[in-house]
Scaffold this active site. Structure first.
Site, PDB file in Angstrom:
ATOM      1  N   LYS A  36       0.849  -1.206   0.000  1.00 25.80           N
ATOM      2  CA  LYS A  36       0.000   0.000   0.000  1.00 25.80           C
ATOM      3  C   LYS A  36       0.884   1.255   0.000  1.00 25.80           C
ATOM      4  O   LYS A  36       2.077   1.184   0.313  1.00 25.80           O
ATOM      5  CB  LYS A  36      -0.902  -0.021   1.231  1.00 25.80           C
ATOM      6  CG  LYS A  36      -0.148   0.066   2.542  1.00 25.80           C
ATOM      7  CD  LYS A  36      -1.050  -0.234   3.734  1.00 25.80           C
ATOM      8  CE  LYS A  36      -0.249  -0.198   5.032  1.00 25.80           C
ATOM      9  NZ  LYS A  36      -0.997  -0.783   6.139  1.00 25.80           N
TER      10      LYS A  36
ATOM     11  N   ARG B 266     -10.461  -0.403  14.769  1.00 24.16           N
ATOM     12  CA  ARG B 266     -10.641   0.204  13.447  1.00 24.16           C
ATOM     13  C   ARG B 266     -11.553  -0.729  12.639  1.00 24.16           C
ATOM     14  O   ARG B 266     -12.404  -1.395  13.214  1.00 24.16           O
ATOM     15  CB  ARG B 266      -9.281   0.409  12.752  1.00 24.16           C
ATOM     16  CG  ARG B 266      -8.386   1.370  13.520  1.00 24.16           C
ATOM     17  CD  ARG B 266      -7.196   1.931  12.722  1.00 24.16           C
ATOM     18  NE  ARG B 266      -6.657   1.080  11.688  1.00 24.16           N
ATOM     19  CZ  ARG B 266      -5.418   1.203  11.200  1.00 24.16           C
ATOM     20  NH1 ARG B 266      -4.602   2.139  11.691  1.00 24.16           N
ATOM     21  NH2 ARG B 266      -5.001   0.401  10.249  1.00 24.16           N
TER      22      ARG B 266
ATOM     23  N   TYR C  96      16.003  28.970   8.563  1.00 26.54           N
ATOM     24  CA  TYR C  96      14.724  29.585   8.926  1.00 26.54           C
ATOM     25  C   TYR C  96      14.606  29.654  10.430  1.00 26.54           C
ATOM     26  O   TYR C  96      15.050  28.744  11.140  1.00 26.54           O
ATOM     27  CB  TYR C  96      13.557  28.730   8.418  1.00 26.54           C
ATOM     28  CG  TYR C  96      13.222  28.935   6.967  1.00 26.54           C
ATOM     29  CD1 TYR C  96      12.999  30.215   6.450  1.00 26.54           C
ATOM     30  CD2 TYR C  96      13.095  27.846   6.129  1.00 26.54           C
ATOM     31  CE1 TYR C  96      12.675  30.385   5.127  1.00 26.54           C
ATOM     32  CE2 TYR C  96      12.761  28.006   4.796  1.00 26.54           C
ATOM     33  CZ  TYR C  96      12.554  29.291   4.301  1.00 26.54           C
ATOM     34  OH  TYR C  96      12.226  29.452   3.002  1.00 26.54           O
TER      35      TYR C  96
HETATM   36  C1  LIG Z   1      -0.261  -1.831   6.751  1.00 23.49           C
HETATM   37  C2  LIG Z   1      -0.846  -3.079   7.163  1.00 23.49           C
HETATM   38  C3  LIG Z   1      -0.022  -4.211   7.369  1.00 23.49           C
HETATM   39  C4  LIG Z   1       1.477  -4.189   7.298  1.00 23.49           C
HETATM   40  O1  LIG Z   1       2.015  -3.740   8.507  1.00 23.49           O
HETATM   41  P1  LIG Z   1       3.588  -3.683   8.773  1.00 23.49           P
HETATM   42  O2  LIG Z   1       3.716  -3.321  10.181  1.00 23.49           O
HETATM   43  O3  LIG Z   1       4.146  -2.633   7.859  1.00 23.49           O
HETATM   44  O4  LIG Z   1       4.126  -5.023   8.449  1.00 23.49           O
HETATM   45  C5  LIG Z   1      -0.641  -5.413   7.681  1.00 23.49           C
HETATM   46  N1  LIG Z   1      -1.994  -5.474   7.785  1.00 23.49           N
HETATM   47  C6  LIG Z   1      -2.781  -4.414   7.598  1.00 23.49           C
HETATM   48  C7  LIG Z   1      -4.238  -4.557   7.742  1.00 23.49           C
HETATM   49  C8  LIG Z   1      -2.250  -3.180   7.289  1.00 23.49           C
HETATM   50  O5  LIG Z   1      -3.035  -2.124   7.118  1.00 23.49           O
END
Ligand SMILES: *Cc1c(COP(=O)(O)O)cnc(C)c1O
Length: 768
Positions: A519, A617, A745
């Site tokens: 993702k 969630r 800055y």
């Molecule tokens: C992003 C995500 C992962 C991966 O998590 P990592 O800690 O980067 O390995 C796994 N499962 C879900 C549902 C996620 O949203």
């Protein structure tokens, strides 16, 4: 031999200190390769300044130095010449030498095949004359002439130069230096080099050679290349055309037979015929250099049969259609020196003719040499051309992946295409997926930056032959430079990514599947590259956040299953079904709407049900899960493939994670009890994969570990993992500020005393 006297005379230079050595064996522009008694030339160009390497060159034995700034170290025993511009000075020296000597010159121009043509001409002329092959690689094309002339002796009668033209103006500069008596134009690649505005400008550059030659001189033109043939109207010199299977040419090869170890042909020149000739070079395209050499010979009273004899034991050049013995007795064709679309198509055409029908042709294609704006078109053209010739296509690199997609569009079966992004993965595909045999011809091709010779090396049966590969010397390696248009960039190590994927597989074992979480553009690492590398190295499922991300992968030709982790609106479901994607499900109303939409398409929607075991969630609450499933089972167009949950603190709180595991198992038990089967059950993310080893179920979803980053300070990756991304920048300015001067800055720093600061060109736009 180079003399100090000539250099001072030609360049109008000044001696710095006492002169020492008077004669030098060779020029040297790379201090690391300085040899005893060499003459080091310090250069300053767009790419940097080598004055700082003077001392190193001397330590390695250089006994002369040409420079623009005097050395600030002791130069006793070394002859140092100071000039205003070292490049200019050395070009003046070359002109001086050319005027002083009575050597005659032949110049070879064109897009490709020049080095072999220089060698062929040298061999033919050497039957009667003393010839120097002026064939030296240099980052600045004009410098290739003086560097070659360093080896000129009074005995030489001819020198054969290769005229490389990387930018407009190179040809004029080269012609005024070399003043050739005979010119050869081999070919013009329809895609011009990036420094030229278009092909017409490049063509005009090559035509300068023809225009330069006088009535008492000779020019040899390729009759089969329309652009080159048209030069005959611009020629005052005697024109000889060479062609293959083309009766218009003065000197023609015909009845060409492409073999796996060489090329057979007949030759016709006027009424003269020579039947059944053979050269150990592969590909019809290599005949042009051979014919040009014969034509040069004819110009200088060397009969055809004598010329042909001189060429009968030509050796293929490293990385240019060089046949080698591969592992498992396959035939390896090493064509990795450079790659234009034209030369790649020539290699494909050769194998199409030379192969035995029982043989399998495996074509390994790395990104072609930089084509600028024409990159996509060029790669697609090559990809389309592989179809019907290559039984298996392995592409390496982002640009070459485009060639793979073009091959798929043109009808290549998806199972015969492997998409990789590193030498290591190409080698793995060849060695462990394909089972090479003596019936295989493996053609390896690619641009210089891709370093495909390393793939060839890994496939050599006899490692002693590694010395026959291209780019085995350090300065040729250095020639593969990277010039980012933005002075801050990231570098991605695909080999590290591949190793991380394999390291995860080693931890989770064969029974547990790996879902690679790509993702957010693979956490910024590039979703397509990451996905393809992960799939090649042991991942079997991909996960993205939403439909948009999934579509990018499908458009790139990735057919592996993809789970959408987040919310998918009902209006997107038809596209999800059409693209054969998997969605996350956690709500009955949505399930009904999904079912309805996929029913309209007459297809099933694949889902993984998500249970909220404590993250708060997305997900169905454990208490509602059984009810949800009872209804889901009645929906005809929903296919339940998996069930999962997500840990909220696997990188921090093992107790809490253990409770989540218990809650998940409590959900699974009654479902199993009522006979519901899941192909995939998963819970662990990267931190979970490392900490709850006994409860990985049969799949893990890893993101951060793929990229080689520790999930947290507490949960760290084992040694085997390596970061994939490196963030780089350069120093834009170094200056000294007085005491009490503000920096940055918000005046965030104030110098304590006089301080030196370095300014880096990084800002918001670079992610800082
Ligand atoms: C992003 C995500 C992962 C991966 O998590 P990592 O800690 O980067 O390995 C796994 N499962 C879900 C549902 C996620 O949203």
């Amino acid at each position: 031999m180079i003399s100090l006297y000539d250099i001072l005379q030609a360049s109008n230079g000044q001696l710095f200190g006492e002169p020492a050595a008077q004669l030098f064996s060779d020029f040297c522009t790379d201090a690391a390769r300085a040899t005893p008694n060499a003459f080091f030339i310090a250069l300053k160009g767009d790419w940097g300044d080598t004055h700082r390497h003077m001392q190193e060159a001397i330590q390695r034995g250089a006994s002369g130095v040409l420079c623009m700034r005097p050395p600030d170290f002791d130069t006793t025993g070394v002859s140092v010449v100071l000039v205003r511009d070292t490049t200019q000075a050395i070009l003046l020296w070359a002109r001086y030498i050319m005027l002083k000597s009575s050597v005659k010159t032949i110049a070879i121009a064109g897009s490709s095949g020049k080095t072999m043509a220089v060698e062929a001409v040298r061999r033919v002329l050497a039957t009667r004359y003393a010839v120097l092959a002026g064939d030296v690689d240099s980052a600045d094309n004009r410098l290739s002439i003086p560097l070659a002339l360093a080896r000129l002796t009074a005995a030489h009668q001819w020198v054969v130069f290769r005229l490389d033209t990387a930018q407009p103006g190179d040809m004029n500069a080269l012609l005024s230096l070399t003043q050739p008596q005979t010119g050869v134009v081999l070919n013009i690649d329809p895609l011009s080099p990036p420094q030229f505005e278009n092909i017409d400008q490049f063509t005009a550059e090559q035509r300068r050679l023809v225009e330069h030659l006088n009535t008492d001189q000779a020019v040899i033109l390729n009759y089969d290349d329309d652009r080159v043939r048209s030069f005959s109207s611009a020629a005052r010199a005697k024109t000889i055309t060479v062609g293959v299977d083309n009766f218009g040419a003065t000197l023609m090869a015909y009845n060409v037979v492409a073999g796996l170890q060489g090329t057979g042909f007949d030759v016709r020149y006027g009424s003269e015929r020579h039947i059944g000739k053979w050269i150990p070079l592969l590909g019809k395209h290599q005949l042009y250099g051979v014919l040009a050499a014969l034509a040069v010979g004819l110009q200088h009273n060397i009969p055809l049969d004598e010329g042909l004899r001189a060429l009968s034991d030509l050796k293929p050049l490293p990385g240019r259609m060089n046949p080698l013995m591969g592992i498992d007795d396959c035939l390896l064709i090493d064509d990795t020196h450079s790659a234009t679309p034209q030369s790649t198509i020539a290699a494909l055409d050769w194998v199409a003719h030379a192969r035995d029908p029982q043989q399998r042709v495996i074509f390994v294609l790395g990104d072609l040499d930089a084509l600028g704006a024409q990159s996509q078109v060029g790669h697609r053209q090559v990809g389309q051309h592989t179809v019907g010739i290559a039984d298996v296509l392995i592409t390496e690199g982002i640009e070459a992946a485009g060639a793979g997609r073009a091959a798929l569009d043109q009808g290549m079966p998806a199972a015969e295409l492997y998409t990789t992004f590193s030498n290591v993965d190409s080698i793995a595909a060849l060695k462990s997926r394909l089972r090479l045999t003596a019936h295989d011809v493996v053609v390896v091709k690619g641009g210089a930056a891709r370093r495909m010779e390393r793939v060839v090396q890994a496939l050599l049966k006899n490692q002693d032959e590694a010395q026959l590969l291209t780019r085995q010397t350090t300065d040729m390696l250095r020639a593969v430079t990277f010039q980012p248009t933005r002075p801050t960039w990231v570098e991605l190590d695909t080999d590290a990514l591949a190793a991380n994927v394999r390291a995860i597989k080693a931890i989770i074992g064969q029974q547990v599947a790996l879902m690679a979480v790509v993702k957010a553009d693979a956490y910024g690492h590039g979703a397509v590259t990451t996905s393809q590398t992960a799939l090649l190295n042991g991942a079997s499922y991909l996960a993205v956040a939403n439909l948009e991300e999934a579509l990018e992968l499908r458009e790139a030709g990735i057919t592996a299953p993809i789970l959408i982790l987040s919310y998918t609106p009902v209006y997107s479901v038809r596209e999800v079904v059409r693209q054969n994607l998997t969605v996350t499900l956690y709500d009955l109303d949505m399930a009904r709407a999904y079912d309805h939409a996929s029913g309209e398409l007459g297809r099933k929607l694949r889902v993984h049900v998500k249970v909220d075991t404590g993250m708060g969630r997305l997900g169905v609450m454990p208490g509602d899960t059984l009810t949800l499933f009872r209804h889901l089972m009645t929906l005809k167009h929903i296919e339940i493939e998996g069930i999962y949950t997500h840990f909220s603190a696997a990188d921090d709180d093992p107790m809490y994670t253990a409770e989540q595991v218990v809650a998940f198992k409590n959900v699974l038990r009654p479902l199993r009890g009522s006979g519901i089967q899941f192909k995939y059950i998963h819970a662990a993310n990267s931190a979970g994969m490392l900490t709850v080893k006994d409860d990985l179920f049969n799949m893990v979803r890893c993101g951060i570990a793929l990229y080689g980053l520790h999930p947290s300070q507490k949960v760290r990756l084992p040694e085997a993992f390596k970061p994939v991304m490196t963030w780089k920048t350069v120093v834009a300015q170094v200056k000294t500020l007085p005491a009490g001067h503000m920096v940055g800055y918000g005046n965030s720093y104030r110098t304590q005393r006089e301080e030196t600061v370095a300014i880096l060109p990084i800002g918001y736009g670079d992610g800082f």
